[in-house]
Design an enzyme around this catalytic site. Structure first.
Site, PDB file in Angstrom:
ATOM      1  N   GLU A 131       0.842  -1.200   0.000  1.00 13.33           N
ATOM      2  CA  GLU A 131       0.000   0.000   0.000  1.00 13.33           C
ATOM      3  C   GLU A 131       0.872   1.243   0.000  1.00 13.33           C
ATOM      4  O   GLU A 131       1.661   1.452   0.935  1.00 13.33           O
ATOM      5  CB  GLU A 131      -0.929   0.016   1.217  1.00 13.33           C
ATOM      6  CG  GLU A 131      -2.018  -1.022   1.154  1.00 13.33           C
ATOM      7  CD  GLU A 131      -3.082  -0.840   2.232  1.00 13.33           C
ATOM      8  OE1 GLU A 131      -4.168  -1.403   2.067  1.00 13.33           O
ATOM      9  OE2 GLU A 131      -2.829  -0.130   3.231  1.00 13.33           O
ATOM     10  N   CYS A 132       0.747   2.054  -1.013  1.00 10.11           N
ATOM     11  CA  CYS A 132       1.390   3.360  -1.127  1.00 10.11           C
ATOM     12  C   CYS A 132       2.911   3.253  -1.031  1.00 10.11           C
ATOM     13  O   CYS A 132       3.570   3.016  -2.019  1.00 10.11           O
ATOM     14  CB  CYS A 132       0.824   4.335  -0.087  1.00 10.11           C
ATOM     15  SG  CYS A 132       1.128   6.071  -0.505  1.00 10.11           S
TER      16      CYS A 132
END
Length: 808
Positions: free
Chosen positions: A335-336
């Site tokens: 994530e990210c």
């Protein structure tokens, strides 16, 4: 189940009023007084809960109706508060600010109403007095479902100021629970995504202890506890991760990235994985050279890989193992920050290389709630499923055509996915979608454990970064300047002039000034503009041909008996005073206390004291209170604020503080990139300014320089200066954190340059490698074990850091 949980929400009229400082301070002070405190944060923010955890000794938790649904807020609150006797909930933005177009959905008020929690309002009163009463009245009466139970006044200018505000609030029947003054605030440092995580602040625990002490002294904790106890009972069972997943067999190991570069993971994520039968093992991509034994799945959460790029790329053994693991189909969720880590590079600095994509920093912040749809069956999702998420980054990943997207969001393909991969910018809170944890656990159970990596012998590291004791037994070259470091082929990290382009309005002002060069320059208009900007009389302002002329005028203005220059700092004052025939005395600050000014170290006999703020080359920002302590009857104190415009909000500036004997110098060279124009000014004690004016030759300030003074004193310039100052803060974090990862001691900086101590010979080695940094042995109090490095865009900084690592 109906249960009692003493609790309250810390809110504010808007961002910037001090919610995080006060909320964290209250948590720490209440914990220190014997309460078992649980900390919670409204919204998706990961960073504030890190400070809450530090203050309470418990995991920080989030309460976000968009991510988990309204119905889960009270259960998650009770889950996070298990074993605690008091819960503190920090709000987000302004009290009633939520999703745009959502009528306050996901706002602090929304969460307070759902959890039926009383509100303690924190208000920054630095720019108002009785108007605060009207503001509080409006906030308290806006929504009957929200109960404001008390007010804390922050950034009071004086007791008289605070009393005036207190009287304006009294008719509302709301107690003022405490007052913090402007000089009390302990503010966490910020970077491009907000506050610096507590895990990255080595001094965070000490700062928190000081804050807790101040809060306990200045806020009525007994009254705060009574407000918490006034909260109505909660009719909700605690959320339990075991109720939402089914355990898999074999206790598969899920390796979760942690450490300084990966600090963004919700506590419920790992709790769900453990409830699903997994064994969660945390590894640090900055320091661990291999994954945990038996790893069957990877979870790479959010954080700051772009800041710690040099350290991440230097861990080649782990990068190669991770690249191979993803290529071999080890189930991987990113994530990210995890997405960036999987890319080929971030700003040309190598990352894992598992994805055929690259990332780079951008000036634009992407910050929004999202609702995403799964386009295909992947590791985590099934086609057509909808999930709520949030997005929070300042980077851009070059898309790869033909790749399977992780999500479809607003009609666009987002991220990268497959049977064993799910990587995108979107953050999800798995308590709101526990099937994500279930699917990763099942994939891990079906995967083959990783084999241990082959360990190859390598050379022992050197001690090139060991600090060398400073020597002060030499005469520094006071005439040396940063531009002397430059030569063809060298990357300029020596000159502290911005590389930002000239603003259009400033270029136009310069161009227009050329139509007046047939007339002698008249500084009247420019000095009036500067006076208006700082709230001073025109007679208290003197336009100068840069700071260098100002120092010359000061040196000649009076027959100084005992002039003192505080070092290490810019050497021009020494040169000017010596040229005027004065014997200069030095007060030398020391590295042991962070080059901080001790006002008591200045001799009482001093009739002139010159000090920089922020100081060149240390980049130290001295508190305004310490500088004011230097003032004495018959003494002139000169504060060189040539780099104050690189400080967001220009905190600690004394330009708007009229005090006898105080004179402030400003230069427009650095922030606006105008070394060839020579524009600056003096503002301060009218008598001293008049003495300087008498020393100044006629027409010494050019027409172009006066045009710059006038243009940069306007509202448009003030806004642009603040933007540039915040950009400096963001870019400086990349440099500071990169140097820290290399093990190089750094002085805590506030300006557009950083003083580091890598050891003797580094200046020459970097120069041979193509990088010009400022030698420091020309400053009194420093030797050649120090270097000064200008802040530049992240790609330049990372190129420096990568080269630096190769030199060791």
């Amino acid at each position: 189940m109906v249960t009692s949980l003493p609790r309250f929400v810390v809110a504010a009229p808007a961002s910037g009023h001090g919610k995080t400082t006060v909320a964290t301070g209250l948590m720490a002070a209440l914990a220190a007084s014997g309460h078992v405190v649980s900390g919670h944060k409204v919204g998706p923010d990961y960073i504030d809960p890190g400070y809450h955890s530090l203050a309470t000794g418990r995991p920080g938790r989030n309460l976000d109706p968009h991510l988990v649904g309204e119905q889960r807020l009270a259960p998650l609150l009770r889950h996070g508060a298990r074993g605690a006797n008091l819960a503190v909930i920090e709000g987000v933005m302004g009290l009633y600010d939520g999703q745009i177009g959502g009528e306050g959905f996901a706002s602090t008020a929304h969460v307070a109403a759902i959890t039926r929690s009383p509100v303690v309002l924190v208000v920054d009163i630095s720019s108002a007095s009785r108007t605060i009463g009207a503001m509080v009245h409006g906030l308290a009466s806006f929504d009957p479902a929200v109960r404001i139970a008390g007010v804390i006044l922050n950034k009071a200018g004086s007791q008289r100021h605070a009393d005036e505000v207190r009287r304006s609030i009294e008719p509302l029947g709301l107690p003022v629970l405490g007052v913090l003054s402007r000089d009390d605030g302990i503010v966490a440092p910020s970077r491009h995504l907000g506050l610096v995580p507590a895990q990255e602040r080595d001094e965070a625990a000490q700062a928190l202890d000081r804050l807790a002490t101040q809060v306990a002294e200045r806020i009525d904790l007994t009254a705060v506890v009574e407000i918490a106890r006034s909260a109505s009972d909660l009719d909700a069972d605690p959320w339990d991760p075991a109720d939402h997943v089914t355990p898999v067999a074999g206790a598969p190991v899920v390796a979760v990235a942690g450490g300084r570069a990966f600090t963004f993971t919700y506590a419920e994520t790992t709790e769900l994985l453990e409830a699903a039968g997994c064994r969660v093992e945390v590894f640090d991509p900055l320091s661990d050279t291999e994954l945990p034994a038996g790893t069957r799945a990877l979870y790479l959460g959010g954080g700051f890989p772009e800041v710690h790029a040099a350290g991440l790329t230097g861990n080649t053994a782990l990068r190669e193992q991770l690249r191979q693991a993803v290529a071999d189909g080890v189930p991987t969720v990113a994530e990210c920050a995890g997405l960036l880590y999987l890319c080929q590079s971030v700003d040309d600095v190598p990352m894992i290389g598992a994805l055929e994509a690259s990332a780079e920093m951008t000036p634009r912040l992407t910050l929004a709630y999202r609702t995403a749809i799964a386009g295909e069956d992947t590791l985590l999702t099934r086609a057509g499923e909808r999930f709520t998420a949030h997005e929070f980054h300042r980077t851009h990943v070059t898309p790869v055509h033909g790749a399977v997207p992780a999500w479809i969001e607003r009609g666009e393909h987002v991220g990268f996915a497959g049977p064993a991969l799910h990587a995108s910018y979107l953050h999800t809170h798995w308590a709101g979608a526990p099937r994500l944890a279930q699917r990763l656990a099942e994939a891990a159970a079906a995967a083959t454990p990783l084999s241990p990596p082959v360990i190859r012998p390598h050379a022992a590291s050197t001690s090139a970064h060991e600090p060398v004791p400073a020597r002060h037994d030499r005469t520094p070259d006071l005439g040396w300047h940063g531009d002397a470091e430059l030569a063809d082929g060298l990357v300029d990290l020596a000159v502290n002039v911005t590389d930002e382009p000239l603003p259009r309005w400033l270029a136009e002002a310069l161009q227009e000034s050329m139509t007046h060069i047939a007339s002698y320059p008249d500084p009247t208009t420019a000095e009036k503009a500067v006076a208006r900007r700082h709230g001073r009389a025109p007679a208290e302002v003197l336009a100068t041909s840069g700071a260098a002329e100002a120092f010359t005028l000061i040196a000649r203005a009076r027959a100084w008996r005992h002039p003192v220059v505080v070092h290490p700092q810019f050497t021009e004052p020494d040169v000017a005073l010596a040229a005027a025939g004065h014997a200069v005395h030095h007060v030398v600050t020391r590295a042991e206390n962070g080059f901080r000014l001790d006002p008591d170290a200045v001799p009482e006999a001093a009739d002139l004291v010159v000090v920089g703020n922020p100081t060149n080359p240390t980049s130290v920002l001295h508190p305004a209170a310490d500088l004011r302590r230097l003032l004495r009857p018959g003494r002139v104190v000169v504060v060189d604020e040539a780099f104050m415009d690189a400080v967001p909000g220009e905190r600690a500036s004394l330009t708007s503080v009229p005090m006898p004997g105080l004179v402030v110098l400003r230069s427009l060279t650095k922030l606006w990139g105008l070394p060839g124009v020579r524009a600056g000014y003096v503002v301060g004690d009218g008598e001293v300014v008049a003495d300087l004016r008498r020393q100044q030759p006629p027409w010494s300030v050019s027409t172009a320089a006066l045009a710059v003074l006038t243009a940069t004193a306007g509202d448009e310039a003030t806004a642009e200066a603040e933007r540039r100052a915040r950009l400096v803060t963001t870019q400086r974090a990349v440099l500071v954190d990169g140097l820290t990862e290399l093990g190089i001691p750094v002085v805590t900086p506030a300006a557009s340059f950083v003083l580091a101590r890598p050891g003797t010979g580094t200046h020459a080695r970097l120069r041979a490698a193509g990088f010009a940094v400022r030698r420091a042995d020309t400053f009194p109090g420093l030797d050649d074990s120090w270097v000064r490095i200008a802040v530049r865009k992240p790609s330049t900084t990372r190129s420096l850091l990568s080269t630096w690592r190769s030199l060791t």
